[in-house]
Design a protein around this motif. Structure first.
Motif, mmCIF file in Angstrom:
data_model
loop_
_atom_site.group_PDB
_atom_site.id
_atom_site.type_symbol
_atom_site.label_atom_id
_atom_site.label_comp_id
_atom_site.label_asym_id
_atom_site.label_seq_id
_atom_site.Cartn_x
_atom_site.Cartn_y
_atom_site.Cartn_z
ATOM 1 N N LEU A 181 0.829 -1.204 0.000
ATOM 2 C CA LEU A 181 0.000 0.000 0.000
ATOM 3 C C LEU A 181 0.863 1.255 0.000
ATOM 4 C CD1 LEU A 181 -2.845 -0.947 2.519
ATOM 5 C CD2 LEU A 181 -2.934 -0.929 0.010
ATOM 6 N N ALA A 182 2.068 1.167 0.550
ATOM 7 C CA ALA A 182 2.966 2.326 0.541
ATOM 8 C C ALA A 182 3.372 2.684 -0.883
ATOM 9 C CB ALA A 182 4.207 2.033 1.390
ATOM 10 N N VAL A 183 3.640 1.679 -1.704
ATOM 11 C CA VAL A 183 3.987 1.928 -3.111
ATOM 12 C C VAL A 183 2.768 2.434 -3.870
ATOM 13 C CG1 VAL A 183 4.787 0.852 -5.245
ATOM 14 C CG2 VAL A 183 5.852 0.256 -3.065
ATOM 15 N N LYS A 184 1.629 1.889 -3.547
ATOM 16 C CA LYS A 184 0.391 2.376 -4.162
ATOM 17 C C LYS A 184 0.207 3.865 -3.886
ATOM 18 C CE LYS A 184 -4.626 2.014 -3.673
ATOM 19 N NZ LYS A 184 -5.739 1.283 -3.032
ATOM 20 N N GLN A 185 0.521 4.286 -2.661
ATOM 21 C CA GLN A 185 0.384 5.701 -2.314
ATOM 22 C C GLN A 185 1.335 6.561 -3.139
ATOM 23 O OE1 GLN A 185 0.880 6.523 1.856
ATOM 24 N NE2 GLN A 185 0.461 8.702 1.636
ATOM 25 N N ARG A 186 2.552 6.077 -3.367
ATOM 26 C CA ARG A 186 3.491 6.830 -4.202
ATOM 27 C C ARG A 186 2.950 6.990 -5.614
ATOM 28 N NH1 ARG A 186 8.941 3.394 -2.766
ATOM 29 N NH2 ARG A 186 8.874 3.686 -0.494
ATOM 30 N N LEU A 187 2.358 5.927 -6.143
ATOM 31 C CA LEU A 187 1.786 5.995 -7.481
ATOM 32 C C LEU A 187 0.596 6.941 -7.512
ATOM 33 C CD1 LEU A 187 2.041 2.204 -8.318
ATOM 34 C CD2 LEU A 187 3.234 4.042 -9.523
#
Length: 472
Positions: A447-453
């Protein structure tokens, strides 16, 4: 006798200790994959370096060890490598081996150096994993390239280069990745023509048409009887990816707690019955069958020649005996769900202590590590993880396929490999395993990478256009 002994052990009153995730061993495994040479068996996968890189980086991220076990210089070097795979006509190659260079590339040999859709999707998410801002991605060219990949029936091919045809068949996996790439690199503004780079209506119709079925709802007909003629042979894979694509890529998010998908622009939709059929199929994929029954009863694979040498027969008999002695049990699948469930939230599977049950890809197959994610993530997308026998699936992954050196094997006793090792971590994260970052079941990364995207997408939104940027 063997079945009875296995079933008796499963119903024993003594509760076995709960297995645990060996996080330190997994971190060491993934760091070896990242920073040393891969085993010889991966030579044939040299053309898939970008997908392999994604699995390695995302695994370390799920274990919350990517930033702490790599340096900024290393991450910058890996970012540069990924960008070196970017194709001048848009998209990303999956490796640099086909790259001729600007001076050597001609109209004749360009078709040997294509970008491909899997390499493109994994490259973009890997850049986000490494903290890149995606500013160097040739967004406009990539979206134009994606548009060229779409077939007339709405599906997508895998690759296209030069003036040659689109390569790759009508595969929902290509559709899934193409739609996500278009969404991640496009803007949320409907005023931007790039946001219209795919024919979403044709894509949605292709996805809906790929459904295998329908499955009749009857209280007297068993599910196994319904699919014995092969109508649903590939449904586990197709329906799984169809759910991903229908719910996300075709921009049809589920309404709050509802099993019904909102309609397309033309009014077509996936009905409640379709969703229930899918949930029925997915829940039936959880099984206690841990090895192929033919290995236990000594039957030959269909089409295989009979053994010609007594020594070979003795070797096969010894292997079968070892599997029996190791406790691999052939048991019936998990209990059949009611043919037509009206209240999924009230369903509670009550396994016996120590039950081991992974997921398979289709009927009459043993559990396979990767399907714990494919089935589990789709149930998570549909908001129905309550249908997963989490304790039994966790027992399967952590007790049967987790390897002492780190990583996970495809089947119990197998050596770990990159794909199944990552799918196991992803499946455990879907089930809320302590020690792992929560995962987004659509992007197959944290979810952290999703937030960056999301932040990258939000920065490209036109101010004041009223568009809402979200992957949810």
């Amino acid at each position: 006798m063997f079945q009875q002994a296995a079933q008796s052990s499963l119903h024993s009153s003594s509760k076995p200790p709960s297995p645990s995730l060996n996080a330190p061993a997994h971190v060491r495994y993934w760091l070896r994959c990242l920073k040393t040479f891969l085993p010889t068996a991966y030579t044939e996968q040299d053309a898939s370096r970008i997908p392999l890189a994604f699995f390695i980086l995302s695994a370390l991220d799920l274990l919350d060890s990517l930033d702490s076990h790599t340096t900024q210089v290393e991450r910058a070097g890996w970012i540069d490598f990924i960008y070196s795979c970017q194709h001048p006509e848009g998209g990303f190659r999956a490796f640099t081996g086909s790259k001729f260079g600007d001076k050597a590339t001609t109209a004749e040999n360009a078709r040997w150096d294509p970008a491909n859709i899997a390499g493109t999707y994994f490259a973009i998410v890997s850049l986000a994993l490494l903290g890149d801002d995606l500013e160097r991605v040739q967004r406009r060219k990539t979206l134009e390239w994606i548009k060229r990949l779409q077939h007339k029936d709405g599906s997508f091919g895998e690759l296209h280069a030069g003036s040659g045809p689109v390569e790759g068949g009508q595969d929902v996996r290509f559709c899934f990745m193409a739609a996500l790439v278009c969404y991640l690199l496009g803007t949320c503004s409907e005023q931007d023509p790039i946001s219209q780079c795919i024919d979403s209506e044709a894509l949605a119709q292709f996805v809906l048409a790929s459904k295998v079925g329908p499955i009749p709802h009857s209280s007297t007909t068993s599910f196994e009887e319904l699919i014995k003629d092969g109508r649903a042979t590939m449904a586990a894979l197709q329906e799984n990816l169809t759910a991903n694509l229908t719910v996300r890529s075709a921009r049809l998010p589920l309404s709050d707690g509802s099993s019904e998908l909102p309609g397309h622009a033309t009014g077509s939709y996936a009905s409640q019955s379709d969703i229930q059929d899918l949930l029925h199929w997915l829940s039936w994929r959880q099984t206690c069958m841990l090895t192929d029954y033919r290995d236990l009863v000594g039957l030959e694979e269909e089409g295989d020649p009979e053994s010609e040498h007594e020594e070979e027969e003795q070797h096969q008999h010894q292997q079968r005996q070892e599997k029996q002695d190791s406790g691999f049990a052939v048991l019936s699948s998990t209990p059949a769900l009611p043919p037509y469930l009206l209240d999924f939230e009230s369903l509670h599977l009550e396994p016996s202590a120590g039950t081991v049950a992974g997921f398979n890809g289709r009927c009459n197959k043993p559990a396979d590590t990767c399907y714990s994610f494919w089935a589990g993530s789709t149930l998570a997308i549909l908001g129905k993880t309550s249908l997963i026998n989490i304790a039994a699936n966790r027992q399967y992954l952590l007790e049967k396929t987790q390897h002492p050196i780190g990583g996970f094997g495809k089947f119990p006793g197998d050596l770990p490999d990159i794909l199944h090792s990552y799918m196991a971590l992803a499946a455990l994260s879907v089930m809320g395993e302590p020690g792992l970052k929560p995962i987004d079941p659509i992007l197959c990364t944290s979810l952290a990478v999703k937030q960056r995207l999301q932040e990258s997408l939000r920065e490209r939104t036109q101010p004041g256009d009223g568009a809402e940027c979200s992957l949810t």
